[in-house]
Every structure is written in C-alpha cells, then in structure tokens.
Motif scaffolding. Structure first.
Motif, PDB file in Angstrom:
ATOM      1  N   HIS A 206      -2.698  -0.962   3.522  1.00  0.00           N
ATOM      2  CA  HIS A 206      -3.883  -1.813   3.914  1.00  0.00           C
ATOM      3  C   HIS A 206      -3.835  -2.922   2.777  1.00  0.00           C
ATOM      4  O   HIS A 206      -3.647  -2.537   1.713  1.00  0.00           O
TER       5      HIS A 206
ATOM      6  N   GLY B 153      -7.414   6.680  -5.217  1.00  0.00           N
ATOM      7  CA  GLY B 153      -8.179   6.517  -3.868  1.00  0.00           C
ATOM      8  C   GLY B 153      -9.284   5.312  -3.756  1.00  0.00           C
ATOM      9  O   GLY B 153      -9.686   4.985  -2.757  1.00  0.00           O
TER      10      GLY B 153
ATOM     11  N   GLY C  59       0.065   6.082  -2.669  1.00  0.00           N
ATOM     12  CA  GLY C  59      -1.373   6.685  -3.465  1.00  0.00           C
ATOM     13  C   GLY C  59      -1.963   5.681  -4.295  1.00  0.00           C
ATOM     14  O   GLY C  59      -3.015   6.115  -4.884  1.00  0.00           O
TER      15      GLY C  59
ATOM     16  N   THR D 213       2.517   3.349   5.262  1.00  0.00           N
ATOM     17  CA  THR D 213       0.996   2.830   5.544  1.00  0.00           C
ATOM     18  C   THR D 213       0.536   2.054   4.557  1.00  0.00           C
ATOM     19  O   THR D 213       0.534   2.403   3.308  1.00  0.00           O
TER      20      THR D 213
ATOM     21  N   ASP E 247     -13.343   2.319  -0.988  1.00  0.00           N
ATOM     22  CA  ASP E 247     -12.383   2.977  -0.577  1.00  0.00           C
ATOM     23  C   ASP E 247     -10.891   2.458  -0.295  1.00  0.00           C
ATOM     24  O   ASP E 247     -11.083   1.325   0.493  1.00  0.00           O
ATOM     25  N   ALA E 248      -9.897   2.960  -0.834  1.00  0.00           N
ATOM     26  CA  ALA E 248      -8.518   2.093  -0.776  1.00  0.00           C
ATOM     27  C   ALA E 248      -7.848   2.285   0.816  1.00  0.00           C
ATOM     28  O   ALA E 248      -7.207   1.418   1.063  1.00  0.00           O
ATOM     29  N   THR E 249      -8.555   2.912   1.533  1.00  0.00           N
ATOM     30  CA  THR E 249      -8.084   2.937   2.910  1.00  0.00           C
ATOM     31  C   THR E 249      -8.966   1.986   3.914  1.00  0.00           C
ATOM     32  O   THR E 249      -8.453   1.489   4.737  1.00  0.00           O
TER      33      THR E 249
ATOM     34  N   THR F 170      -2.995  -1.539  -0.720  1.00  0.00           N
ATOM     35  CA  THR F 170      -2.866  -0.209  -0.934  1.00  0.00           C
ATOM     36  C   THR F 170      -1.977   0.425  -0.169  1.00  0.00           C
ATOM     37  O   THR F 170      -1.584  -0.097   0.852  1.00  0.00           O
ATOM     38  N   ARG F 171      -1.547   1.449  -0.532  1.00  0.00           N
ATOM     39  CA  ARG F 171      -0.276   2.339   0.129  1.00  0.00           C
ATOM     40  C   ARG F 171      -0.630   3.623   0.103  1.00  0.00           C
ATOM     41  O   ARG F 171      -0.406   4.766  -0.430  1.00  0.00           O
ATOM     42  N   PRO F 172      -1.523   4.335   1.022  1.00  0.00           N
ATOM     43  CA  PRO F 172      -1.984   5.573   1.025  1.00  0.00           C
ATOM     44  C   PRO F 172      -1.001   6.610   1.580  1.00  0.00           C
ATOM     45  O   PRO F 172      -0.985   7.972   1.083  1.00  0.00           O
TER      46      PRO F 172
END
Length: 163
Positions: free
Chosen positions: A102, A121, A81, A100, A133-135, A94-96
């Motif tokens: 990114h 986020g 998160g 995962t 956006d972090a994703t 990032t790690r959503p």
C-alpha cells in the motif's frame, strides 16, 4: 524549551528567533524576508522545515506523488509488516503481507510534516503524534483531521514503481 523543540523537532526556528527576526523587519515585509519555512513545523528524516498545511510541497500540491513512473527501489526491501518513507517522493509504502503493498502520501494531514516511520501497523508522524493505519491510511491517533491519500504503486520486475 520552545514549542518547536517540544514537538520533537531537532532543528528550526525557535519562538525567540522568529520574534527577534520579526522585530527587525517591518511588518509584512519582515515576515516575507523570513520565508514561510521559518514558521512551519518539522519534517522527518532531516527533510527541513515542513510547509504550512495546504501549501505546495516541493513544487507539488500536498498529497500529489511527485515522480510518477519513478522506481522507488526493490519491492523486497520493504519488510513484511513494516514500511518505508521515501522522502524525495513524499510517499510512504507499507507491506502488510508478503504480496501486498500500500502507498500513501507521506505528508501528514495535520500540519504538513512528513511522516517519520512505519511500526506496529501504523504510519507515524513525529511532529505532533498523529498516526495512520498502515493498510488504509485512516487516522488512528489525532490530531490529524483526515486520512493519508492513497498513491498507486506497482511491482514491476521486482521494483516498486510510482504509477
């Protein structure tokens, strides 16, 4: 308060110091002696003045990921998160979700500052308030005109590696 301070930058050239130094120099020669860093914005994590948009960053074009093949650190060090900015590599990871990751260039597309952090986020630039956006790296809050460019990272033996 000058605009540099108003943008949330703790250090750097003030408008007064740039004008005073420019007055001492002779036209373009004086500006050349100042160097472009005196005119740039700020970068996160005490990285010093940021380059002007479109300028090379650390010997690399903006958005290039220096250190391909370089180990960033343990994958588990990135909180689920959240994310982490790797200043030397100019990459934000990032790690959503638990499995995962990114990664994006950490150079903001607005003024070339390095992004400061990842929270709620979004990847956040402290210089002028842009967030991404972090994703996806897409712009969530301008003034950034374009998304952050994706960078490839892999997890090898529990380590994040720039691909």
């Amino acid at each position: 308060m000058d605009t540099h301070e108003a943008a949330g930058c703790a250090e750097g050239a003030s408008r007064r110091s740039v004008l005073a130094a420019g007055a001492l120099g002779a036209g373009a020669l004086g500006m050349g002696a100042l160097g472009i860093g005196a005119l740039g914005g700020c970068a996160a994590n005490d990285a010093g003045p940021a380059p002007a948009a479109g300028a090379a960053v650390g010997g690399h074009a903006p958005g290039d990921a220096p250190g391909r093949g370089r180990v960033l650190g343990p994958a588990d060090a990135i909180p689920v998160g959240g994310g982490q900015v790797f200043v030397a590599e100019q990459v934000v990871v990032t790690r959503p979700a638990a499995d995962t990751y990114h990664a994006f260039t950490a150079v903001c597309t607005h003024a070339g500052c390095l992004v400061a952090n990842v929270s709620n986020g979004t990847i956040n630039c402290a210089c002028h308030g842009s967030s991404f956006d972090a994703t996806t790296g897409g712009v969530v809050n301008p003034p950034a005109p374009a998304p952050l460019r994706e960078v490839t990272v892999t997890v090898t033996d529990g380590q994040l590696v720039l691909a």
